[in-house]
Design an enzyme around this catalytic site. Structure first.
Site, PDB file in Angstrom:
ATOM      1  N   LEU A 156      -2.418  10.378  13.080  1.00 35.22           N
ATOM      2  CA  LEU A 156      -2.137   9.017  13.541  1.00 35.22           C
ATOM      3  C   LEU A 156      -1.586   8.974  14.975  1.00 35.22           C
ATOM      4  O   LEU A 156      -1.422   7.891  15.537  1.00 35.22           O
ATOM      5  CB  LEU A 156      -1.132   8.343  12.599  1.00 35.22           C
ATOM      6  CG  LEU A 156      -1.555   8.227  11.136  1.00 35.22           C
ATOM      7  CD1 LEU A 156      -0.471   7.508  10.333  1.00 35.22           C
ATOM      8  CD2 LEU A 156      -2.882   7.491  11.004  1.00 35.22           C
TER       9      LEU A 156
ATOM     10  N   PHE B 246       4.456   0.813   8.612  1.00 32.10           N
ATOM     11  CA  PHE B 246       4.525   1.782   7.520  1.00 32.10           C
ATOM     12  C   PHE B 246       5.653   2.771   7.792  1.00 32.10           C
ATOM     13  O   PHE B 246       6.133   2.901   8.932  1.00 32.10           O
ATOM     14  CB  PHE B 246       3.189   2.503   7.306  1.00 32.10           C
ATOM     15  CG  PHE B 246       2.675   3.282   8.491  1.00 32.10           C
ATOM     16  CD1 PHE B 246       3.000   4.627   8.657  1.00 32.10           C
ATOM     17  CD2 PHE B 246       1.852   2.679   9.439  1.00 32.10           C
ATOM     18  CE1 PHE B 246       2.519   5.355   9.744  1.00 32.10           C
ATOM     19  CE2 PHE B 246       1.361   3.391  10.526  1.00 32.10           C
ATOM     20  CZ  PHE B 246       1.697   4.731  10.680  1.00 32.10           C
TER      21      PHE B 246
ATOM     22  N   HIS C  32      -1.142   4.875  16.586  1.00 33.45           N
ATOM     23  CA  HIS C  32      -0.137   3.961  16.039  1.00 33.45           C
ATOM     24  C   HIS C  32       1.184   4.171  16.759  1.00 33.45           C
ATOM     25  O   HIS C  32       1.543   5.310  17.103  1.00 33.45           O
ATOM     26  CB  HIS C  32       0.047   4.191  14.537  1.00 33.45           C
ATOM     27  CG  HIS C  32      -1.180   3.890  13.729  1.00 33.45           C
ATOM     28  ND1 HIS C  32      -1.363   2.701  13.074  1.00 33.45           N
ATOM     29  CD2 HIS C  32      -2.296   4.639  13.498  1.00 33.45           C
ATOM     30  CE1 HIS C  32      -2.528   2.716  12.453  1.00 33.45           C
ATOM     31  NE2 HIS C  32      -3.118   3.886  12.695  1.00 33.45           N
TER      32      HIS C  32
ATOM     33  N   GLN D  94       3.449   1.250   3.023  1.00 31.05           N
ATOM     34  CA  GLN D  94       3.110   0.229   4.020  1.00 31.05           C
ATOM     35  C   GLN D  94       3.505  -1.159   3.536  1.00 31.05           C
ATOM     36  O   GLN D  94       3.327  -1.515   2.377  1.00 31.05           O
ATOM     37  CB  GLN D  94       1.603   0.262   4.315  1.00 31.05           C
ATOM     38  CG  GLN D  94       1.163  -0.703   5.411  1.00 31.05           C
ATOM     39  CD  GLN D  94      -0.314  -0.524   5.777  1.00 31.05           C
ATOM     40  OE1 GLN D  94      -0.870   0.546   5.574  1.00 31.05           O
ATOM     41  NE2 GLN D  94      -0.924  -1.558   6.324  1.00 31.05           N
TER      42      GLN D  94
ATOM     43  N   ARG E 200       0.853  -1.198   0.000  1.00 31.67           N
ATOM     44  CA  ARG E 200       0.000   0.000   0.000  1.00 31.67           C
ATOM     45  C   ARG E 200       0.882   1.239   0.000  1.00 31.67           C
ATOM     46  O   ARG E 200       1.767   1.385   0.855  1.00 31.67           O
ATOM     47  CB  ARG E 200      -0.907  -0.005   1.233  1.00 31.67           C
ATOM     48  CG  ARG E 200      -1.926   1.128   1.265  1.00 31.67           C
ATOM     49  CD  ARG E 200      -2.880   0.963   2.437  1.00 31.67           C
ATOM     50  NE  ARG E 200      -3.860   2.038   2.525  1.00 31.67           N
ATOM     51  CZ  ARG E 200      -4.096   2.767   3.626  1.00 31.67           C
ATOM     52  NH1 ARG E 200      -3.436   2.508   4.741  1.00 31.67           N
ATOM     53  NH2 ARG E 200      -4.991   3.726   3.620  1.00 31.67           N
TER      54      ARG E 200
ATOM     55  N   ASN F 164      -2.122  -1.044  12.102  1.00 28.84           N
ATOM     56  CA  ASN F 164      -3.041  -1.842  12.919  1.00 28.84           C
ATOM     57  C   ASN F 164      -4.468  -1.721  12.391  1.00 28.84           C
ATOM     58  O   ASN F 164      -4.736  -0.967  11.456  1.00 28.84           O
ATOM     59  CB  ASN F 164      -2.956  -1.437  14.397  1.00 28.84           C
ATOM     60  CG  ASN F 164      -3.358   0.012  14.647  1.00 28.84           C
ATOM     61  OD1 ASN F 164      -4.352   0.498  14.100  1.00 28.84           O
ATOM     62  ND2 ASN F 164      -2.588   0.721  15.473  1.00 28.84           N
TER      63      ASN F 164
ATOM     64  N   PHE G 216       1.990  10.640   2.118  1.00 33.26           N
ATOM     65  CA  PHE G 216       1.498  10.049   3.361  1.00 33.26           C
ATOM     66  C   PHE G 216       2.436   8.954   3.858  1.00 33.26           C
ATOM     67  O   PHE G 216       3.195   9.147   4.811  1.00 33.26           O
ATOM     68  CB  PHE G 216       0.090   9.511   3.166  1.00 33.26           C
ATOM     69  CG  PHE G 216      -0.519   8.868   4.384  1.00 33.26           C
ATOM     70  CD1 PHE G 216      -0.081   9.173   5.670  1.00 33.26           C
ATOM     71  CD2 PHE G 216      -1.549   7.938   4.242  1.00 33.26           C
ATOM     72  CE1 PHE G 216      -0.650   8.567   6.791  1.00 33.26           C
ATOM     73  CE2 PHE G 216      -2.129   7.333   5.353  1.00 33.26           C
ATOM     74  CZ  PHE G 216      -1.679   7.635   6.622  1.00 33.26           C
TER      75      PHE G 216
END
Length: 347
Positions: free
Chosen positions: A129, A120, A133, A70, A62, A109, A67
């Site tokens: 986040l 990531f 995370h 991942q 991903r 998660n 951003f």
């Protein structure tokens, strides 16, 4: 363990193309349990016949520009799986570190207490986040590889071409930054002044010289990355390019073409040569190296055309003359083989 934490690495490929090694420092003192999970998955020391607890061959499944990238799904490779060394999932350890900059390592998660092997790497601040995370490390070398993955072509956030870990493990320590390593891999991440042409020229010249040293050692892959880094700095839009910078840019593209030819990556060599010709259509060296790329691809007619152009620009050059003669012989043999093959079809 490094001075300030465990040093882990990924040797990443984009398809068959080698990216720069990604080197990461873990925050063992802040998130020891999370770091031990990541470290063990890098070494593969806890894998069993039933569980492949190892990041080797995993993909970055991903990617979202601006951003993060991942990866870490070691069971399904699509973001729906994952497994930790403690079991399927383990609890969030700490939210002390915030997502306040690029190149931070953080756990992916599916809600509170659902950490596994997925993680990531941020490519920009991500404060939304925070407290959700666990940040447990940072990328300290190979930021360019992260950027290349970030900007690879994707379909529904999944890279079209697999970006995968071909090697991973732990280093005893982080080597001291030497030569061009004082400059970040990508100009947008550089803290030093590169707003003036003379500063860019100084930085890119250092990168090119490092590349030349590696090339002389026949370490073509690392040399390639140094030249690519120099090109990124020379082409960044935060300064006004002058003639010395443009001349150095042409040199770096020529050196890249030579590296790619040595690694039999002929299509990449063609791209580098074509970049040179955008600035200088009188470079015999460029036509010669593009001819070598065409020859490597079996396109002898194009190769001969470039060799002849190179010879016109540099009359009497023995190396070009001999190479052209050899290409003409190879072309004749290929043509004769093709004729024989076609003639059999009509017997």
């Amino acid at each position: 363990m490094g001075k300030d934490g465990t040093i882990c690495y990924f040797d990443v490929k984009m398809g068959d193309y080698d990216l720069e090694r990604i080197v990461m420092r873990l925050y063992d003192d802040i998130a020891p349990k999370t770091c031990e999970n990541f470290r063990s998955l890098c070494t593969g020391e806890k894998k069993t016949a039933d569980l492949n607890l190892h990041y080797l061959n995993m993909i970055f499944h991903r990617v979202i520009i601006g951003f993060m990238i991942q990866g870490g799904d070691i069971t399904r490779m699509d973001g729906t799986g994952g497994y930790s060394i403690y079991g399927k999932q383990f609890d969030d350890e700490t939210f002390e570190k915030k997502h306040d900059r690029a190149f931070l390592l953080s756990m992916a998660n599916r809600g509170p207490g659902t950490n596994s092997s997925q993680f990531f790497i941020t490519t920009a601040p991500a404060p939304h986040l925070d407290n959700k995370h666990v940040v447990f490390g940072e990328v300290v070398r190979g930021q360019s590889a992260v950027r290349e993955i970030e900007h690879t072509r994707c379909k529904e956030d999944k890279p079209v071409e697999d970006c995968w870990v071909a090697g991973c493990g732990v280093l005893e320590s982080l080597p001291e930054a030497i030569g061009d390593e004082v400059y970040a891999d990508h100009p947008q991440d550089c803290d030093l002044d590169i707003s003036k042409a003379e500063k860019v020229l100084e930085a890119a010249s250092m990168m090119k010289e490092c590349g030349n040293s590696l090339f002389k050692e026949k370490d073509f892959s690392r040399a390639k990355h140094k030249y690519l880094k120099a090109v990124r700095y020379l082409e960044h839009d935060g300064y006004d390019m002058d003639k010395p910078c443009q001349s150095l840019l042409v040199t770096c593209h020529l050196n890249l073409a030579q590296c790619f030819n040595c690694m039999t990556q002929y299509k990449e060599a063609l791209k580098s040569c074509n970049s040179v010709l955008e600035h200088d259509k009188t470079s015999a060296k460029c036509y010669f190296r593009r001819g070598k790329a065409y020859e490597g691809m079996g396109e002898f007619d194009n190769a001969m055309a470039d060799y002849r152009t190179a010879l016109e620009l540099n009359p009497g050059d023995k190396a070009i003359t001999n190479t052209l003669h050899r290409a003409e012989q190879l072309f004749k043999r290929q043509r004769d083989r093709d004729r024989k093959a076609y003639s059999k079809l009509f017997k």
